[in-house]
Design an enzyme around this catalytic site. Structure first.
Site, PDB file in Angstrom:
ATOM      1  N   LYS A 269      -3.826  -1.985   0.315  1.00  0.00           N
ATOM      2  CA  LYS A 269      -3.791  -2.714   1.586  1.00  0.00           C
ATOM      3  C   LYS A 269      -3.165  -1.865   2.689  1.00  0.00           C
ATOM      4  O   LYS A 269      -3.716  -1.739   3.791  1.00  0.00           O
ATOM      5  CB  LYS A 269      -3.024  -4.025   1.442  1.00  0.00           C
TER       6      LYS A 269
ATOM      7  N   ASP B   8      -4.949  -8.638   3.101  1.00  0.00           N
ATOM      8  CA  ASP B   8      -3.659  -9.324   3.149  1.00  0.00           C
ATOM      9  C   ASP B   8      -3.886 -10.819   2.907  1.00  0.00           C
ATOM     10  O   ASP B   8      -5.007 -11.261   2.676  1.00  0.00           O
ATOM     11  CB  ASP B   8      -2.940  -9.055   4.476  1.00  0.00           C
TER      12      ASP B   8
END
Length: 219
Positions: free
Chosen positions: A140, A159
């Site tokens: 991420k 996320d």
């Protein structure tokens, strides 16, 4: 596709056409960093993305600005750095991460990061290098960093906001409790396919879903 999912996609497209100019403007700002190879801008985005796990994006960016204003972003005592990470979760570890990237990319008070980053021809391989070589970077964070410096056109930033929306849109059945490499890459590919099916580029879709969840386009 169920009626609920059709309705959610229709709503998403409606929002997209309303805010598309804002999305394009933000992506142009990221693209400018790539075009100028601005060492300071690249490093600021790197530090920002290292701070973001489980913390609010605005809080993290404010911490980056504070570090820069106090001359601590490029070099500084770890205790001083830690004190500027107000509101950032896991600030002790993240202060250490900042010190580590300073040691990697700052020499004789000069930054050396642009060439290393932009000499990579493939963002996928570059993402793997970042994860392997920079402590605190997972898929991420690395994807987020690459997007913010103009290299994340085909990468997903998974996320909690994005995952929630992907579930609601029927792209994934449930939000995984943890994201292993295998799970991350599988969901990323599903998001890629979904973006093509509805005609919204992946980097646009990320900012769109973030806006849908938070009501703003940030970083």
């Amino acid at each position: 596709m169920s009626e609920i999912r059709k309705k959610n996609v229709k709503e998403l497209l409606h929002i997209y056409y309303q805010i598309k100019p804002e999305i394009m403007q933000r992506l142009k700002e990221f693209e400018k960093i790539k075009l100028t190879r601005d060492e300071k801008a690249i490093f600021k985005e790197l530090v920002f993305c290292l701070l973001t796990p489980q913390s609010k994006a605005e809080t993290c960016w404010n911490a980056v600005v504070s570090l820069e204003n106090k001359g601590l972003l490029w070099e500084g005592d770890i205790k001083e750095i830690r004190e500027e990470l107000k509101g950032v979760r896991f600030h002790n570890n993240k202060a250490k991460y900042i010190k580590e990237v300073q040691s990697k990319f700052v020499k004789n008070k000069k930054l050396y990061i642009a060439q290393l980053i932009y000499d990579y021809k493939d963002p996928i391989n570059l993402r793997e290098w970042l994860i392997k070589n920079i402590k605190g970077m997972g898929y991420k964070e690395a994807s987020h960093f690459l997007r913010n410096i103009g290299l994340g056109r085909d990468l997903a930033i998974l996320d909690r906001h994005i995952l929630k929306n992907l579930r609601d849109l029927g792209v994934i059945k449930e939000i995984p409790k943890t994201l292993s490499k295998n799970k991350y890459l599988k969901i990323e590919e599903k998001m890629r396919v979904f973006s093509k099916n509805i005609g919204i580029p992946l980097d646009h879709l990320d900012l769109l879903l973030w806006f849908k969840q938070t009501g703003r386009i940030f970083k």
